[in-house]
Write a protein that holds these residues in place. Structure first.
Motif, PDB file in Angstrom:
ATOM      1  N   ALA A   1      11.233   3.887  11.128  1.00 25.70           N
ATOM      2  CA  ALA A   1      10.114   3.076  11.601  1.00 25.70           C
ATOM      3  C   ALA A   1       9.290   3.844  12.628  1.00 25.70           C
ATOM      4  CB  ALA A   1      10.637   1.776  12.210  1.00 25.70           C
ATOM      5  N   GLN A   2       9.976   4.588  13.503  1.00 29.94           N
ATOM      6  CA  GLN A   2       9.251   5.397  14.493  1.00 29.94           C
ATOM      7  C   GLN A   2       8.433   6.483  13.806  1.00 29.94           C
ATOM      8  OE1 GLN A   2      12.434   6.722  17.031  1.00 29.94           O
ATOM      9  NE2 GLN A   2      12.376   4.879  18.316  1.00 29.94           N
ATOM     10  N   GLN A   3       9.004   7.106  12.790  1.00 29.03           N
ATOM     11  CA  GLN A   3       8.271   8.150  12.066  1.00 29.03           C
ATOM     12  C   GLN A   3       7.044   7.586  11.369  1.00 29.03           C
ATOM     13  OE1 GLN A   3      11.352   9.691   9.524  1.00 29.03           O
ATOM     14  NE2 GLN A   3      12.007  11.240  10.987  1.00 29.03           N
ATOM     15  N   LEU A   4       7.160   6.348  10.859  1.00 25.84           N
ATOM     16  CA  LEU A   4       6.026   5.743  10.169  1.00 25.84           C
ATOM     17  C   LEU A   4       5.031   5.111  11.132  1.00 25.84           C
ATOM     18  CD1 LEU A   4       7.880   4.011   7.179  1.00 25.84           C
ATOM     19  CD2 LEU A   4       6.628   6.175   7.163  1.00 25.84           C
ATOM     20  N   GLY A   5       5.434   4.950  12.392  1.00 22.72           N
ATOM     21  CA  GLY A   5       4.543   4.334  13.358  1.00 22.72           C
ATOM     22  C   GLY A   5       4.401   2.840  13.168  1.00 22.72           C
ATOM     23  N   ILE A   6       5.465   2.168  12.729  1.00 25.88           N
ATOM     24  CA  ILE A   6       5.424   0.725  12.491  1.00 25.88           C
ATOM     25  C   ILE A   6       6.624   0.093  13.181  1.00 25.88           C
ATOM     26  CG2 ILE A   6       4.231   0.920  10.279  1.00 25.88           C
ATOM     27  CD1 ILE A   6       6.934   0.621   8.906  1.00 25.88           C
ATOM     28  N   GLY A   7       6.618  -1.240  13.249  1.00 22.77           N
ATOM     29  CA  GLY A   7       7.769  -1.947  13.780  1.00 22.77           C
ATOM     30  C   GLY A   7       8.897  -1.969  12.779  1.00 22.77           C
ATOM     31  N   ILE A   8      10.139  -2.080  13.294  1.00 22.71           N
ATOM     32  CA  ILE A   8      11.281  -2.054  12.387  1.00 22.71           C
ATOM     33  C   ILE A   8      11.280  -3.252  11.451  1.00 22.71           C
ATOM     34  CG2 ILE A   8      12.842  -3.274  13.959  1.00 22.71           C
ATOM     35  CD1 ILE A   8      15.042  -1.336  12.982  1.00 22.71           C
TER      36      ILE A   8
ATOM     37  N   GLY B   1       5.697   6.027  -1.680  1.00 25.94           N
ATOM     38  CA  GLY B   1       4.446   6.060  -0.929  1.00 25.94           C
ATOM     39  C   GLY B   1       4.501   5.307   0.381  1.00 25.94           C
ATOM     40  N   GLY B   2       5.708   4.983   0.846  1.00 32.73           N
ATOM     41  CA  GLY B   2       5.838   4.201   2.069  1.00 32.73           C
ATOM     42  C   GLY B   2       5.188   4.846   3.281  1.00 32.73           C
ATOM     43  N   ARG B   3       5.363   6.145   3.422  1.00 34.78           N
ATOM     44  CA  ARG B   3       4.785   6.829   4.589  1.00 34.78           C
ATOM     45  C   ARG B   3       3.253   6.762   4.566  1.00 34.78           C
ATOM     46  NH1 ARG B   3       6.894  10.553   8.078  1.00 34.78           N
ATOM     47  NH2 ARG B   3       8.807  10.644   6.831  1.00 34.78           N
ATOM     48  N   LEU B   4       2.671   6.975   3.387  1.00 31.60           N
ATOM     49  CA  LEU B   4       1.206   6.920   3.276  1.00 31.60           C
ATOM     50  C   LEU B   4       0.687   5.502   3.518  1.00 31.60           C
ATOM     51  CD1 LEU B   4       0.594   9.240   0.189  1.00 31.60           C
ATOM     52  CD2 LEU B   4      -0.025   9.702   2.564  1.00 31.60           C
ATOM     53  N   GLN B   5       1.417   4.500   2.996  1.00 27.49           N
ATOM     54  CA  GLN B   5       0.992   3.119   3.209  1.00 27.49           C
ATOM     55  C   GLN B   5       1.046   2.757   4.694  1.00 27.49           C
ATOM     56  OE1 GLN B   5      -0.519   1.399   1.186  1.00 27.49           O
ATOM     57  NE2 GLN B   5       0.328   1.400  -0.896  1.00 27.49           N
ATOM     58  N   ALA B   6       2.035   3.262   5.404  1.00 28.78           N
ATOM     59  CA  ALA B   6       2.120   3.008   6.839  1.00 28.78           C
ATOM     60  C   ALA B   6       0.958   3.665   7.579  1.00 28.78           C
ATOM     61  CB  ALA B   6       3.455   3.524   7.374  1.00 28.78           C
ATOM     62  N   ARG B   7       0.600   4.885   7.187  1.00 29.64           N
ATOM     63  CA  ARG B   7      -0.556   5.557   7.813  1.00 29.64           C
ATOM     64  C   ARG B   7      -1.844   4.775   7.553  1.00 29.64           C
ATOM     65  NH1 ARG B   7      -0.744  11.604   5.879  1.00 29.64           N
ATOM     66  NH2 ARG B   7      -2.713  11.471   7.052  1.00 29.64           N
ATOM     67  N   ILE B   8      -1.979   4.276   6.335  1.00 28.22           N
ATOM     68  CA  ILE B   8      -3.182   3.500   6.007  1.00 28.22           C
ATOM     69  C   ILE B   8      -3.234   2.233   6.857  1.00 28.22           C
ATOM     70  CG2 ILE B   8      -4.280   2.130   4.189  1.00 28.22           C
ATOM     71  CD1 ILE B   8      -3.230   4.234   2.181  1.00 28.22           C
ATOM     72  N   ALA B   9      -2.078   1.550   6.998  1.00 26.82           N
ATOM     73  CA  ALA B   9      -2.037   0.332   7.805  1.00 26.82           C
ATOM     74  C   ALA B   9      -2.384   0.631   9.268  1.00 26.82           C
ATOM     75  CB  ALA B   9      -0.660  -0.313   7.703  1.00 26.82           C
ATOM     76  N   ASN B  10      -1.859   1.722   9.794  1.00 20.82           N
ATOM     77  CA  ASN B  10      -2.154   2.083  11.178  1.00 20.82           C
ATOM     78  C   ASN B  10      -3.642   2.426  11.353  1.00 20.82           C
ATOM     79  OD1 ASN B  10       0.504   1.747  12.010  1.00 20.82           O
ATOM     80  ND2 ASN B  10       1.050   3.879  11.573  1.00 20.82           N
ATOM     81  N   THR B  11      -4.216   3.079  10.365  1.00 16.58           N
ATOM     82  CA  THR B  11      -5.647   3.410  10.432  1.00 16.58           C
ATOM     83  C   THR B  11      -6.496   2.143  10.367  1.00 16.58           C
ATOM     84  OG1 THR B  11      -5.166   5.512   9.316  1.00 16.58           O
ATOM     85  CG2 THR B  11      -7.466   4.818   9.397  1.00 16.58           C
ATOM     86  N   GLU B  12      -6.081   1.176   9.536  1.00 21.31           N
ATOM     87  CA  GLU B  12      -6.802  -0.094   9.462  1.00 21.31           C
ATOM     88  C   GLU B  12      -6.736  -0.836  10.794  1.00 21.31           C
ATOM     89  OE1 GLU B  12      -4.859  -1.984   6.212  1.00 21.31           O
ATOM     90  OE2 GLU B  12      -6.271  -1.208   4.705  1.00 21.31           O
ATOM     91  N   ALA B  13      -5.543  -0.781  11.457  1.00 21.83           N
ATOM     92  CA  ALA B  13      -5.416  -1.428  12.766  1.00 21.83           C
ATOM     93  C   ALA B  13      -6.333  -0.765  13.786  1.00 21.83           C
ATOM     94  CB  ALA B  13      -3.960  -1.363  13.226  1.00 21.83           C
ATOM     95  N   ALA B  14      -6.410   0.557  13.756  1.00 21.96           N
ATOM     96  CA  ALA B  14      -7.309   1.262  14.675  1.00 21.96           C
ATOM     97  C   ALA B  14      -8.769   0.960  14.345  1.00 21.96           C
ATOM     98  CB  ALA B  14      -7.046   2.769  14.591  1.00 21.96           C
ATOM     99  N   LEU B  15      -9.047   0.781  13.061  1.00 20.63           N
ATOM    100  CA  LEU B  15     -10.409   0.470  12.641  1.00 20.63           C
ATOM    101  C   LEU B  15     -10.854  -0.891  13.182  1.00 20.63           C
ATOM    102  CD1 LEU B  15     -12.717   1.659  10.917  1.00 20.63           C
ATOM    103  CD2 LEU B  15     -11.790   0.395   8.970  1.00 20.63           C
ATOM    104  N   GLU B  16      -9.925  -1.831  13.288  1.00 22.50           N
ATOM    105  CA  GLU B  16     -10.243  -3.136  13.864  1.00 22.50           C
ATOM    106  C   GLU B  16     -10.688  -2.989  15.323  1.00 22.50           C
ATOM    107  OE1 GLU B  16     -10.460  -6.055  12.423  1.00 22.50           O
ATOM    108  OE2 GLU B  16      -9.971  -5.155  10.481  1.00 22.50           O
ATOM    109  N   LYS B  17     -10.074  -2.046  16.037  1.00 17.56           N
ATOM    110  CA  LYS B  17     -10.489  -1.798  17.422  1.00 17.56           C
ATOM    111  C   LYS B  17     -11.914  -1.241  17.461  1.00 17.56           C
ATOM    112  CE  LYS B  17      -5.796  -0.942  19.119  1.00 17.56           C
ATOM    113  NZ  LYS B  17      -4.906   0.035  19.789  1.00 17.56           N
ATOM    114  N   VAL B  18     -12.220  -0.360  16.511  1.00 17.20           N
ATOM    115  CA  VAL B  18     -13.583   0.184  16.448  1.00 17.20           C
ATOM    116  C   VAL B  18     -14.574  -0.941  16.194  1.00 17.20           C
ATOM    117  CG1 VAL B  18     -15.130   1.713  15.169  1.00 17.20           C
ATOM    118  CG2 VAL B  18     -12.792   2.442  15.673  1.00 17.20           C
TER     119      VAL B  18
END
Length: 212
Positions: free
Chosen positions: A115-122, A132-149
């Protein structure tokens, strides 16, 4: 004719009897000597047979000792396996709960690390399983950052950037899900292309947030 026949003298008869007696004695001695030789030969033969039997017994005993010693050293011999089974019947009820707790702890630590490697909660780990779990986690994190933008700016270019980037992230997520059904070689090629494009989107979003 009897008148002219000479009688044997008594001394001659005595000598003849003596000679016969001597001859009989010699023959008896010879028979006894031959008998003793025969008995000695038979005794020697019996001793040789006894020695050979003793040597055979000793060799068999030595071979049996070697096999027994080898069996003791062999960790998978029938005797050793029986010992293991006996020990296992005693230890399994004691060790099984400990082994279960140890396995659960190790699995938990691995989940935390992943979970730490993927940057998500356990608690989100199950949502990002598969190739594709790692890529999906990166996409989710980017979407969360995009909401801040999106929350930081109302300018037209910001709204356009957010809209375009969100669409692109959705396309990349769909590509990753589709790649999970592909053969390994094609899947890796898709993942490489998605990762490369995603890296550019991540950099653009971070730049909008002022992170260089």
């Amino acid at each position: 004719m009897g008148l002219f026949t000479k009688r044997k003298r008594r001394p001659s008869r005595r000598a003849e009897a003596k000679a016969l007696k001597h001859k009989a004695g010699l023959e008896a001695k010879l028979v006894a000597r031959n008998d003793r030789k025969s008995r000695r030969a038979e005794a020697r033969t019996q001793r040789k047979v006894a020695k050979a039997q003793i040597a055979a017994y000793q060799a068999e005993e030595k071979a049996a000792d070697k096999l027994a010693a080898k069996a003791e050293r062999d960790p998978f011999s029938p005797g050793q396996v029986k010992k293991y089974l006996g020990v296992a019947r005693i230890l399994i009820p004691v060790l099984a709960p400990l082994a279960y707790r140890a396995a659960t702890y190790v699995r938990g630590q691995l989940d935390v690390r992943r979970a730490q490697q993927l940057g998500i909660g356990i608690d989100q780990l199950g949502d990002y399983a598969g190739h594709g779990g790692r890529l999906q986690a990166r996409i989710a994190n980017t979407e969360a950052a995009l909401e801040k933008v999106s929350g930081e700016g109302k300018a037209d270019d910001t709204r356009s950037f957010v809209g375009t980037t969100k669409e692109r992230l959705e396309s990349l997520s769909a590509a990753v899900r589709t790649a999970d059904q592909m053969p390994a070689a094609r899947r890796r090629a898709v993942h490489t292309a998605v990762s490369s494009e995603l890296a550019g989107l991540e950099a653009d979003v971070l730049a909008r947030l002022g992170v260089r």
